[in-house]
Design an enzyme around this catalytic site. Structure first.
Site, PDB file in Angstrom:
ATOM      1  CE  LYS A 138      -3.543   1.573  -3.661  1.00  0.00           C
ATOM      2  NZ  LYS A 138      -2.402   1.494  -2.760  1.00  0.00           N
ATOM      3  CD  GLN A 175      -6.419  -1.406   2.231  1.00  0.00           C
ATOM      4  OE1 GLN A 175      -7.204  -2.097   1.625  1.00  0.00           O
ATOM      5  NE2 GLN A 175      -6.784  -0.311   2.840  1.00  0.00           N
ATOM      6  CB  ALA A 215      -2.748   9.109   3.975  1.00  0.00           C
ATOM      7  N   GLY A 239      -6.014   5.515   2.605  1.00  0.00           N
ATOM      8  CA  GLY A 239      -5.889   6.972   2.625  1.00  0.00           C
ATOM      9  C   GLY A 239      -5.272   7.388   1.308  1.00  0.00           C
ATOM     10  CG  HIS A 240      -6.505   6.362  -2.179  1.00  0.00           C
ATOM     11  ND1 HIS A 240      -7.406   5.683  -2.939  1.00  0.00           N
ATOM     12  CD2 HIS A 240      -5.667   5.431  -1.672  1.00  0.00           C
ATOM     13  CE1 HIS A 240      -7.126   4.388  -2.895  1.00  0.00           C
ATOM     14  NE2 HIS A 240      -6.073   4.217  -2.127  1.00  0.00           N
ATOM     15  N   GLY A 288       0.827  -1.210   0.000  1.00  0.00           N
ATOM     16  CA  GLY A 288       0.000   0.000   0.000  1.00  0.00           C
ATOM     17  C   GLY A 288       0.855   1.251   0.000  1.00  0.00           C
ATOM     18  CG  ASP A 289       0.736   3.701   2.480  1.00  0.00           C
ATOM     19  OD1 ASP A 289      -0.415   4.154   2.437  1.00  0.00           O
ATOM     20  OD2 ASP A 289       1.187   3.066   3.451  1.00  0.00           O
TER      21      ASP A 289
HETATM   22  P1  IMP Z   1      -6.325  -3.038   8.881  1.00  0.00           P
HETATM   23  O1  IMP Z   1      -6.589  -2.997   7.426  1.00  0.00           O
HETATM   24  O2  IMP Z   1      -6.672  -1.770   9.609  1.00  0.00           O
HETATM   25  O3  IMP Z   1      -6.934  -4.253   9.537  1.00  0.00           O
HETATM   26  O4  IMP Z   1      -4.746  -3.203   9.100  1.00  0.00           O
HETATM   27  C1  IMP Z   1      -4.047  -4.371   8.699  1.00  0.00           C
HETATM   28  C2  IMP Z   1      -2.675  -4.017   8.143  1.00  0.00           C
HETATM   29  O5  IMP Z   1      -2.817  -3.348   6.905  1.00  0.00           O
HETATM   30  C3  IMP Z   1      -1.862  -3.074   9.039  1.00  0.00           C
HETATM   31  O6  IMP Z   1      -0.496  -3.404   8.921  1.00  0.00           O
HETATM   32  C4  IMP Z   1      -2.116  -1.706   8.432  1.00  0.00           C
HETATM   33  O7  IMP Z   1      -1.080  -0.802   8.709  1.00  0.00           O
HETATM   34  C5  IMP Z   1      -2.154  -2.082   6.963  1.00  0.00           C
HETATM   35  N1  IMP Z   1      -2.934  -1.153   6.143  1.00  0.00           N
HETATM   36  C6  IMP Z   1      -4.275  -1.054   6.067  1.00  0.00           C
HETATM   37  N2  IMP Z   1      -4.630  -0.118   5.186  1.00  0.00           N
HETATM   38  C7  IMP Z   1      -3.504   0.388   4.680  1.00  0.00           C
HETATM   39  C8  IMP Z   1      -3.224   1.373   3.668  1.00  0.00           C
HETATM   40  O8  IMP Z   1      -4.099   1.974   3.058  1.00  0.00           O
HETATM   41  N3  IMP Z   1      -1.904   1.602   3.419  1.00  0.00           N
HETATM   42  C9  IMP Z   1      -0.912   0.921   4.035  1.00  0.00           C
HETATM   43  N4  IMP Z   1      -1.118  -0.003   4.967  1.00  0.00           N
HETATM   44  C10 IMP Z   1      -2.416  -0.285   5.277  1.00  0.00           C
END
Ligand code: IMP
Length: 424
Positions: free
Chosen positions: A16, A224, A299, A40-41, A12-13
């Site tokens: 996108k 993600q 974000a 978080g976009h 992720g990040d």
């Molecule tokens: P959850 O999606 O909140 O359950 O988190 C599970 C894992 O995914 C954790 O390590 C979060 O930091 C990671 N994660 C969830 N959404 C994002 C994203 O949009 N960007 C980066 N990491 C994410």
């Protein structure tokens, strides 16, 4: 017919949001298909910076319709907040945003359960965003979930909510000092959200199907990245949805053979938020430098992202899983001024060399990266708009990536502004 998917190749990040924003003007519909407000976009629009968590980044382009598909888990308070912010800043949302009646709701108890699970796991915690995403998907799979459409059947909604609260309140009050949730209060809050969201909720599958029949162009916006995917990611340190190409069909109702373009988004280095294996992770000064120059802070949660070198073993794996047709390399500018740049081309595990991404997190945790080194370029690339004008050493780095991954680079991002993009 043009159906394009934008998918993250790392954790992720990757950026996108910028690419979706860039591509949106060439599309009629932009669709989110999985995840929730954990995403978080960030989109830079003129002098303004927007961070969207649920509404697709296409909303900034007049004439583009945006869909939140059935595969997304929705915190209604968050969507309403985003609608309000966009409207206040002059961006029309009415008649442009459509929310699936089949999308599951994130409930207040999901957030509490998410945080309780993390506390119970102690050192083994996943480092979730704490926004209730995992527990909402758990309820979906255990057939207890409440969906957007249920809000408009108040008696049915209340009956299901009661069933949920009977179970969740028992867990919460027995496992923690939290107070139980009151049925009437949660019911009232959600009926209030329902009223405010009524004009946005519909059967989005029908909307997408009609767009297909009219030969409209549809863009699917992934949240993600593939390495956080619940099946192919670094399980159990993953999110709870299919953040790869497979999520597009399940999360929107589109047939797989209709998809004709898959854009893989990858940063010129790697980052990860939360716990879990990260073979190319850096430490000390070099990690700090990438974080500072790349602005690598979450974000959604503001957490400092872990930073490391680009990993072509995991990238190749993600490209195969998604059938990536085009690659966008993001944040190349962050690597400028480095003397040397490393890229991981294999892993060493127990004295053996591996070219394939392992399925087990404890194996990956003990994999040592095998690096190839490149000379850095000592030039600012942020004003360059043509690939051939990039420094030779930068092109060598990019050419190596494209050859190793077997996919053509179609875009290189050299800054956060919309126009800081090289299109090939
Ligand atoms: P959850 O999606 O909140 O359950 O988190 C599970 C894992 O995914 C954790 O390590 C979060 O930091 C990671 N994660 C969830 N959404 C994002 C994203 O949009 N960007 C980066 N990491 C994410």
């Amino acid at each position: 017919m043009s159906l394009t998917c934008v998918i993250g190749i790392q954790w992720g990040d990757e950026g996108k949001g910028k690419i979706v924003d860039w591509l949106s003007k060439h599309h009629d519909l932009v669709v989110r298909f999985q995840g929730g407000s954990n995403a978080g976009h960030t989109v830079i629009w003129g002098s303004q910076k927007f961070i969207l968590h649920l509404i697709p980044s296409g909303i900034f382009h007049k004439g583009v319709k945006c869909v939140i598909g059935n595969g997304v888990v929705i915190d209604p308070a968050q969507v309403l907040k985003e609608i309000k912010e966009l409207t206040m800043r002059g961006i029309a949302v009415k008649n442009r945003l459509f929310i699936s009646d089949r999308a599951h709701l994130v409930m207040p108890y999901h957030k509490v359960l998410d945080n309780l699970a993390e506390i119970r796991k102690g050192d083994a915690k996943i480092g979730t965003t704490g926004l209730g995403i995992g527990p909402a998907y758990v309820d979906k799979c255990s057939r207890l979930g409440l969906r957007m459409g249920d809000l408009y059947q108040p008696d049915y909604f209340k009956k299901c909510l009661k069933q949920n609260l009977d179970e969740k309140n028992w867990l919460i009050t027995n496992l923690s000092p939290y107070k139980s949730f009151k049925l009437e209060k949660v019911y009232r809050d959600y009926q209030n959200y329902a009223r405010k969201l009524a004009s946005y909720v519909c059967d989005t599958r029908v909307l997408i199907q009609e767009a297909l029949e009219k030969n409209q162009r549809i863009l699917f916006e992934g949240a993600q990245g593939t390495l956080l995917n619940v099946d192919f990611g670094t399980y159990p340190f993953v999110t709870s949805s299919n953040s790869d190409i497979s999520g597009v069909c399940a999360g929107t109702g589109i047939a797989p053979q209709k998809i004709n373009r898959v854009i893989g988004i990858i940063k010129a280095y790697a980052t990860r938020v939360g716990s879990g294996p990260f073979p190319t992770e850096l430490s000390g000064e070099m990690e700090e430098r990438l974080r500072r120059i790349g602005g690598e802070f979450g974000a959604t949660t503001g957490r400092a992202r872990r930073c490391g070198w680009l990993d072509l073993v995991s990238a190749k794996y993600a490209i195969e899983i998604n059938g990536v047709t085009d690659l966008s390399i993001m944040k190349l500018d962050v690597l400028s001024q480095l003397k040397k740049i490393k890229v991981c081309v294999a892993y060493k595990y127990k004295n053996k060399t591996y070219k394939h991404f392992p399925g087990n997190a404890s194996v990956l945790e003990n994999c040592q990266p095998v690096y190839k080194e490149f000379l850095g370029w000592n030039e600012d690339v942020t004003t360059i708009r043509k690939y051939q004008q990039l420094p030779l050493k930068a092109r060598r780095y990019l050419n190596f990536i494209t050859t190793s991954l077997g996919v053509k680079i179609k875009m290189v991002s050299v800054g956060s502004e919309r126009n800081q993009t090289i299109v090939l």
